[in-house]
Design a protein around this motif. Structure first.
Motif, PDB file in Angstrom:
ATOM      1  N   SER A 489     -32.255 -11.644 -81.330  1.00 54.12           N
ATOM      2  CA  SER A 489     -32.421 -12.240 -80.007  1.00 54.12           C
ATOM      3  C   SER A 489     -33.325 -13.457 -80.126  1.00 54.12           C
ATOM      4  O   SER A 489     -34.077 -13.615 -81.090  1.00 54.12           O
ATOM      5  CB  SER A 489     -33.012 -11.226 -79.022  1.00 54.12           C
ATOM      6  OG  SER A 489     -34.301 -10.819 -79.450  1.00 54.12           O
ATOM      7  N   LEU A 490     -33.221 -14.324 -79.108  1.00 53.70           N
ATOM      8  CA  LEU A 490     -34.130 -15.458 -78.996  1.00 53.70           C
ATOM      9  C   LEU A 490     -35.369 -15.007 -78.244  1.00 53.70           C
ATOM     10  O   LEU A 490     -35.271 -14.334 -77.212  1.00 53.70           O
ATOM     11  CB  LEU A 490     -33.448 -16.613 -78.246  1.00 53.70           C
ATOM     12  CG  LEU A 490     -32.234 -17.269 -78.919  1.00 53.70           C
ATOM     13  CD1 LEU A 490     -31.657 -18.344 -78.009  1.00 53.70           C
ATOM     14  CD2 LEU A 490     -32.625 -17.868 -80.254  1.00 53.70           C
ATOM     15  N   LEU A 491     -36.516 -15.368 -78.771  1.00 51.66           N
ATOM     16  CA  LEU A 491     -37.761 -15.002 -78.113  1.00 51.66           C
ATOM     17  C   LEU A 491     -38.208 -16.118 -77.183  1.00 51.66           C
ATOM     18  O   LEU A 491     -37.896 -17.294 -77.430  1.00 51.66           O
ATOM     19  CB  LEU A 491     -38.847 -14.723 -79.154  1.00 51.66           C
ATOM     20  CG  LEU A 491     -38.546 -13.592 -80.138  1.00 51.66           C
ATOM     21  CD1 LEU A 491     -39.705 -13.404 -81.099  1.00 51.66           C
ATOM     22  CD2 LEU A 491     -38.257 -12.299 -79.398  1.00 51.66           C
ATOM     23  N   PRO A 492     -38.939 -15.795 -76.136  1.00 49.66           N
ATOM     24  CA  PRO A 492     -39.397 -16.841 -75.204  1.00 49.66           C
ATOM     25  C   PRO A 492     -40.254 -17.873 -75.935  1.00 49.66           C
ATOM     26  O   PRO A 492     -41.038 -17.553 -76.822  1.00 49.66           O
ATOM     27  CB  PRO A 492     -40.211 -16.064 -74.167  1.00 49.66           C
ATOM     28  CG  PRO A 492     -39.719 -14.661 -74.275  1.00 49.66           C
ATOM     29  CD  PRO A 492     -39.336 -14.450 -75.697  1.00 49.66           C
ATOM     30  N   SER A 493     -40.071 -19.129 -75.541  1.00 50.59           N
ATOM     31  CA  SER A 493     -40.849 -20.210 -76.146  1.00 50.59           C
ATOM     32  C   SER A 493     -42.273 -20.171 -75.598  1.00 50.59           C
ATOM     33  O   SER A 493     -42.542 -19.561 -74.559  1.00 50.59           O
ATOM     34  CB  SER A 493     -40.209 -21.557 -75.826  1.00 50.59           C
ATOM     35  OG  SER A 493     -40.136 -21.744 -74.424  1.00 50.59           O
ATOM     36  N   PRO A 494     -43.232 -20.802 -76.294  1.00 53.44           N
ATOM     37  CA  PRO A 494     -44.616 -20.832 -75.786  1.00 53.44           C
ATOM     38  C   PRO A 494     -44.679 -21.481 -74.410  1.00 53.44           C
ATOM     39  O   PRO A 494     -43.856 -22.328 -74.042  1.00 53.44           O
ATOM     40  CB  PRO A 494     -45.352 -21.664 -76.839  1.00 53.44           C
ATOM     41  CG  PRO A 494     -44.517 -21.551 -78.068  1.00 53.44           C
ATOM     42  CD  PRO A 494     -43.096 -21.463 -77.592  1.00 53.44           C
ATOM     43  N   SER A 495     -45.666 -21.065 -73.634  1.00 55.68           N
ATOM     44  CA  SER A 495     -45.815 -21.597 -72.284  1.00 55.68           C
ATOM     45  C   SER A 495     -46.138 -23.088 -72.328  1.00 55.68           C
ATOM     46  O   SER A 495     -46.658 -23.594 -73.319  1.00 55.68           O
ATOM     47  CB  SER A 495     -46.934 -20.847 -71.550  1.00 55.68           C
ATOM     48  OG  SER A 495     -48.157 -21.028 -72.248  1.00 55.68           O
ATOM     49  N   PRO A 496     -45.811 -23.849 -71.246  1.00 50.58           N
ATOM     50  CA  PRO A 496     -46.118 -25.286 -71.218  1.00 50.58           C
ATOM     51  C   PRO A 496     -47.589 -25.580 -71.460  1.00 50.58           C
ATOM     52  O   PRO A 496     -47.937 -26.556 -72.103  1.00 50.58           O
ATOM     53  CB  PRO A 496     -45.664 -25.714 -69.816  1.00 50.58           C
ATOM     54  CG  PRO A 496     -44.644 -24.688 -69.427  1.00 50.58           C
ATOM     55  CD  PRO A 496     -45.079 -23.410 -70.053  1.00 50.58           C
TER      56      PRO A 496
END
Length: 809
Positions: A489-496
């Motif tokens: 799966s793709l993991l969430p990218s770091p927050s802005p």
């Protein structure tokens, strides 16, 4: 995973000496329970749960069961009631033979936790067998002159029952000459003797027939009969006599059939027929008749079958010698069977657990017992297993052992163990037996997936088609089964905020750019990528197994977008914005190589796709001007003459180095003038008024334009000061090894005779890779003009101010 290495060198061999105890010396923790033989199946014996102090639930959870030697199932434990029930009809005679009391030893096994309790079952005899004579017809020859009170032994009867149900006494039918007495042997057996009460007279009665009756002590008693025939013979004065009344002899149990046991010898003082003697076994049991035989002439006693110490350790036999006159004598043979080491030890597996879960602490894998039918050192045993396995043997009660793990096992290290239990006795020669068990280790989800790389770098050329496979990531899991089945799966990218804190430009969410196949780890592009908008992006992928609880790991994927030649060169100077054409002034006095202008262009691509070359495509007079291929400088190819046209139109082609190459063109207008910005040129000797007026107008126009330009540049400079940081970032973006434009000034200055030296400072803003990129010129410098001595140039530094933004594709 934690694996405890408990010892410096783990002792994996259990050496235990097991001495076979006699049945009379073995104690018990429960019982003895009593049951009458031939009791019906399912009859109640005792409440085992109550005797053990366990409730019904605990009996079941501890997996309590009853174990008899030889895997017999005489009794059954009901875990629902805790009752010990008869599982099959018991025959005391089969279980114990003549042994009294008949005690059967058994064990109560509780597995969780492991515990063994010894118990005894006493089987009571019932009178279910009648006495039986081995000889149904007996013949006696008694001399007529036999004195009163002479006793004549008769064959005894055998009753399989014991105790009070065994043969109790003997009777005969009514007779005036004889009565019967009941005698007892040293082994407890009773036999009859016929006693003479009245003198015999052969002339009066040649034969006497009697019925011998054997009665047991049962209630009601059972009986058996035999016929006794007495022949009255003439006088025989001397009965034969043995040299020894008792013969004691030892013989090894492995003696072959036909081996000599002993020779008995007797003599008779009579002569003739009355002195001729013969030997026979007297009143032999069935077992003795099958084991021994006597030579009637020589008295040699030989084996008829193989001996077995474990079955019968000794024999007692009576040998009878009879002369020709019917007189007889008797002796006894005590034969002791000597044990030899002819029985290998036996392993009986009681309980076995496989597979066992990995990472578990000390686990009882198996419970087994060891036995050897031999005696003495021949029956002492040593039990071992291989010393290179994480298991050891623990002796339990009596002859029981438990096979236990040394440490938590790791299935990934080894999934299966073959354990050979070797049991040997201490006899000479030693005998041994082996029992092999295979223990499988079941998997526990204790290994997280591991990627083949911690970071992956993928490359894709821009303008790709959506759905294009970019590459794949691979992970593996050391577990098995569902614990090793992975899902990607793709993991969430770091927050802005995290991206801003690291100083990295924020990139689109990975889910908007790529997708991943959950089963194979294949990565696909969701849309066409633009190198000018996004040169590279990173994201995290995760691999999760299907264990419980699930374990996961992650890896970083960096996608590099490769440039494609999809941007044509863009001309920065001269401007091509549809307004009045840019006109370059060229003095007629310029010689060959004079710098007329410099074409400045950029390309939104990178690498060799941004390498630009310049070419003069069209010219009013082709031989008058030339363009330097790499710098874009437009120079005169020869000196000007009066015949040259005053106006020239040049078309310069700017081409990149892509495949296929893209190009753009720019049009230059060149105006030939006399004496512009050339104070050192010689003036005409007699200029007319029109020429002077023209010069004045040009100078005035130039002054006004310069004043306006200075004001505009001052305004722009104030704005650019506030945007200095942004400009530096843009300059850094262009300073790569193959950047689009170096941050230094592009010199368009004077190898020619024109007094102006143009310097253009070109940079791109941070958004130059977008489709609506802007080109801006940096901080202006106020032009200054200073005079120099004769023969020197007057140099004017011009720096362009902020220009309008240009869009290119």
């Amino acid at each position: 995973m934690e694996i405890g290495w408990v010892h410096n060198q783990v002792q994996r061999q259990a050496l235990v000496l097991f001495i076979l105890l006699s049945m009379s010396g073995v104690g018990s923790d429960l019982g003895p329970y009593s049951v009458v033989e031939e009791t019906e199946r399912g009859s109640f014996v005792a409440n085992l749960g109550k005797d053990l102090g366990l409730g019904l639930t605990e009996l079941s959870t501890r997996r309590t069961r009853v174990i008899f030697p030889g895997d017999k199932e005489h009794l059954h434990l009901s875990t629902k009631t805790g009752d010990l029930l008869i599982n099959e009809k018991l025959d005391r005679e089969k279980l114990c033979g003549p042994t009294e009391p008949c005690v059967v030893h058994f064990q109560v096994l509780m597995e969780k936790p492991f515990e063994i309790v010894q118990a005894e079952l006493k089987v009571k005899d019932i009178n279910d067998h009648a006495p039986v004579f081995s000889e149904r017809k007996m013949t006696l020859k008694i001399p007529e002159n036999s004195p009163l009170g002479t006793a004549f032994p008769l064959s005894n009867a055998v009753d399989l029952d014991v105790g009070s149900n065994d043969v109790d006494n003997y009777k005969i039918s009514s007779s005036s000459h004889f009565r019967v007495l009941t005698r007892r042997r040293s082994d407890g057996r009773k036999y009859p003797e016929l006693v003479l009460d009245k003198e015999l007279d052969r002339e009066e009665e040649l034969e006497i027939s009697l019925t011998l009756i054997a009665l047991d002590g049962g209630s009601p008693p059972r009986f058996g009969t035999a016929q006794v025939y007495i022949e009255v013979v003439d006088i025989n004065d001397n009965a034969p006599e043995f040299e020894q009344l008792l013969y004691k002899q030892q013989i090894p149990e492995n003696s072959p059939i036909g081996s000599m046991v002993v020779t008995v010898s007797a003599r008779d003082l009579d002569s003739g027929v009355n002195g001729k003697i013969s030997y026979t076994l007297f009143q032999p049991s069935e077992d003795i008749s099958k084991t021994l035989e006597v030579n009637p002439v020589t008295g040699e006693i030989q084996l008829r079958k193989q001996l077995d110490f474990e079955t019968v350790p000794y024999y007692e036999a009576d040998i009878k010698v009879t002369d020709g006159g019917g007189l007889s004598g008797k002796c006894t043979l005590m034969l002791e069977v000597v044990d030899v080491n002819d029985n290998p030890p036996e392993v009986t597996l009681t309980t076995f657990t496989s597979p066992i879960p990995e990472n578990s602490p000390e686990v009882v894998v198996a419970v087994f017992s060891v036995s050897d039918k031999d005696s003495g050192d021949n029956g002492k045993t040593i039990c071992t297993i291989q010393d290179d396995l994480p298991f050891h043997l623990k002796p339990s009660v009596k002859n029981f052992y438990t096979l236990v793990t040394d440490k938590p096992l790791d299935r990934e290290e080894r999934a299966e163990y073959t354990i050979v239990i070797t049991v040997s006795d201490l006899g000479s020669p030693r005998l041994q037996s082996q029992h092999q068990v295979t223990v499988r280790v079941s998997d526990v989800n204790d290994n997280a997936p591991a990627f083949s790389q911690r970071a992956y770098t993928l490359r894709v050329r821009e303008n790709n088609s959506p759905g294009l496979a970019l590459g794949s990531v691979r992970a593996w899991d050391a577990d098995e089964g569902a614990n090793a089945q992975l899902s990607y799966s793709l993991l969430p990218s770091p927050s802005p905020s995290a991206s801003a804190s690291t100083g990295r430009p924020q990139q689109p969410a990975p889910g908007a750019l790529v997708s991943i196949d959950a089963d194979s780890g294949q990565l696909f592009a969701l849309r066409a990528l633009d190198f000018e908008a996004l040169q590279a992006f990173e994201f995290l992928v995760g691999a999760t197994d299907r264990g419980s609880p699930a374990l996961s790991s992650q890896a970083r994927v960096r996608v590099l977008v490769l440039d494609a030649n999809d941007n044509a060169p863009f001309v920065l100077h001269p401007l091509q914005n549809g307004s009045a054409p840019c006109t370059e002034l060229l003095p007629r006095a310029a010689g060959a190589g004079y710098l007329v202008s410099k074409v400045v262009a950029v390309d939104g691509d990178a690498g060799q796709n941004a390498w630009l070359s310049f070419q003069l495509l069209k010219a009013t007079e082709p031989g008058l001007f030339g363009v330097w291929a790499h710098s874009g400088e437009v120079r005169t190819a020869r000196a000007l003459s009066e015949r040259d046209a005053p106006r020239h139109r040049l078309v310069v082609l700017v081409r990149d180095n892509g495949d296929p190459p893209l190009s753009a063109s720019v049009t230059l207008h060149v105006l030939l003038v006399d004496g512009f910005s050339q104070p050192y040129l010689p003036l005409p000797a007699a200029p007319d008024a029109a020429a002077r007026l023209t010069v004045y107008l040009v100078v005035a126009l130039a002054a006004v334009s310069s004043l306006f330009l200075c004001s505009l540049l001052a305004f722009v400079a104030a704005r650019l000061c506030r945007r200095a940081g942004r400009t530096e970032a843009a300059a850094g973006a262009l300073a790569g090894p193959e950047g689009h434009f170096p941050g230094h000034l592009l010199d368009a200055g004077g190898a020619g005779t024109l007094s102006h030296s143009y310097q253009y400072e070109v940079c791109l803003t941070a958004g130059t890779r977008n489709s609506d990129s802007e080109f801006k010129f940096l901080k202006p410098t106020i032009p200054s003009v200073h005079a120099q001595g004769p023969g020197e140039n007057i140099e004017e530094n011009l720096t362009f101010g902020e220009s309008p933004a240009f869009n290119f594709h």
